[in-house]
Design an enzyme around this catalytic site. Structure first.
Site, PDB file in Angstrom:
ATOM      1  NE  ARG A  45      -5.214  27.414 -21.612  1.00  0.00           N
ATOM      2  CZ  ARG A  45      -5.516  28.039 -22.683  1.00  0.00           C
ATOM      3  NH1 ARG A  45      -6.254  27.741 -23.641  1.00  0.00           N
ATOM      4  NH2 ARG A  45      -5.072  29.249 -23.043  1.00  0.00           N
ATOM      5  CE  LYS A  72      -7.496  52.672  -6.226  1.00  0.00           C
ATOM      6  NZ  LYS A  72      -8.661  52.778  -5.538  1.00  0.00           N
ATOM      7  NE  ARG A  76      -1.510  32.855 -14.747  1.00  0.00           N
ATOM      8  CZ  ARG A  76      -1.726  32.137 -15.886  1.00  0.00           C
ATOM      9  NH1 ARG A  76      -2.064  32.895 -17.196  1.00  0.00           N
ATOM     10  NH2 ARG A  76      -1.657  30.880 -16.025  1.00  0.00           N
ATOM     11  CG  HIS A  78       1.403  27.782 -14.413  1.00  0.00           C
ATOM     12  ND1 HIS A  78       0.446  27.367 -13.402  1.00  0.00           N
ATOM     13  CD2 HIS A  78       0.928  28.190 -15.396  1.00  0.00           C
ATOM     14  CE1 HIS A  78      -0.786  27.586 -13.824  1.00  0.00           C
ATOM     15  NE2 HIS A  78      -0.359  28.067 -15.154  1.00  0.00           N
TER      16      HIS A  78
HETATM   17  N1   CP Z   1      -1.705  27.055 -19.487  1.00  0.00           N
HETATM   18  C1   CP Z   1      -2.266  28.258 -18.934  1.00  0.00           C
HETATM   19  O1   CP Z   1      -1.585  28.725 -17.903  1.00  0.00           O
HETATM   20  O2   CP Z   1      -3.092  28.818 -19.679  1.00  0.00           O
HETATM   21  P1   CP Z   1      -3.806  30.270 -19.282  1.00  0.00           P
HETATM   22  O3   CP Z   1      -2.784  31.439 -19.401  1.00  0.00           O
HETATM   23  O4   CP Z   1      -4.623  30.511 -20.443  1.00  0.00           O
HETATM   24  O5   CP Z   1      -4.291  30.217 -17.766  1.00  0.00           O
END
Ligand code: CP
Length: 308
Positions: A56, A86, A107, A135
């Site tokens: 997502r 590396k 991420r 997040h």
């Molecule tokens: N909710 C969420 O972060 O989903 P993904 O890990 O698929 O990005």
């Protein structure tokens, strides 16, 4: 409108800033429904750097950029396919990719990754999840979905359910709920994966009533929002601990009978067995609406960061 250099943690947002952003997200929804795409970010490039899997977050950011007329370059498995493999440091990688793009969506597999990236980056860093840390853009779409369902966030009662220790989505959501006058947060989790103390202290300082509990069933009748989550297998060093936490909070028929008719069920997804597939047809299931809202909120956020 709120001004942000980077998006690292949920605490950065103000209540007014959130409501402004949600109004922009409403406009993005109209735009997508009526014309599909626009050209407002036609001269911008987004770098997408993901050290952990995603469906997502990565695809909605990429779609958001395309629908706004911008472009992106992406590495979807940076642990193996970037020069991290590396031995390159995160800082060197960021110092490299900022030469290519106007914003970096990151991420990272360890807490604090986005903050480290922001320290060296001259372009906005968006935290798309930093290990078990936060997040924040997930929390934006979660609160936007709550706001759309109830036309308010103040006064609602929320149950955060599952692995509250490692769940970065519940961390960001709890911090963001602390910006509103929510009536109560039930923190439903096994003993071994309770919400971190720093977060409960933050909510306490913001006057939010919280109650930690082991079971969902006894409190289900008293909630407006059930936010259920997956037990985060990848962060357990001890398999026995994982097994103790796993499979405890399935939304059974018994729980569903207790949940008020007007309540909503949210989940950041992906799910394991917390929500049986048959519940997807229940009017209280709003988790795919969350997915849709993620696109509009991320479009609004990209414009906020790139058109300032
Ligand atoms: N909710 C969420 O972060 O989903 P993904 O890990 O698929 O990005």
């Amino acid at each position: 409108m709120i001004r942000l250099d980077h998006v690292i943690e949920a605490q950065q947002f103000t209540r007014e800033g959130l409501l402004d952003l949600f109004r922009e997200a409403d406009q993005m929804k109209l735009l997508v429904k009526e014309q599909g795409c626009t050209e407002t970010l036609h001269n911008k490039v987004m770098v997408v750097l993901f050290y952990q899997p995603s469906t997502r977050t990565r695809l909605s950011f990429e779609t958001a950029m395309v629908r706004l007329g911008g472009r992106y370059v992406s590495t979807e498995n940076a642990l193996d396919f970037s020069s991290h493999a590396k031995g390159e440091s995160l800082e060197d990688t960021i110092n490299t990719v900022v030469n290519y793009g106007d914003v970096v969506v990151l991420r990272y597999h360890k807490e604090g990754g986005a903050a480290r990236a922001a320290k060296v980056s001259p372009v906005p860093i968006i935290n798309a999840g930093d290990g078990p840390g936060q997040h924040p853009t997930q929390a934006l779409l979660d609160i936007y979905t709550i706001q759309n369902a109830f036309h308010r966030v103040d006064g609602i009662k929320v149950a955060l359910v599952g692995d509250l220790k490692h769940g970065r989505t519940v961390h960001s959501l709890a911090y963001m709920l602390g910006k509103f006058n929510v009536a109560k947060i039930y923190m439903v989790s096994p003993e071994n994966v309770r919400m971190p103390e720093a977060l409960t202290e933050y909510l306490d300082r913001h006057g939010i009533a919280c109650e930690a509990c082991d079971e969902l069933l006894p409190v289900a009748h008293d909630v407006d929002v059930v936010y259920t989550t997956r037990v985060q297998r990848e962060y357990f060093e001890d398999l026995t601990e994982f097994q103790e936490a796993y499979g405890k909070y399935v939304l059974t028929d018994e729980v569903m009978d207790e949940l008020p008719k007007e309540s909503i069920i949210l989940h950041p997804l992906p799910r394991n067995d917390e929500i049986p597939f048959k519940l997807d047809r229940d009017v209280r299931a709003h988790y795919f609406e969350q997915v849709e809202n993620g696109l509009y909120v991320r479009m609004a956020l990209l414009e906020l960061l790139l058109l300032k």
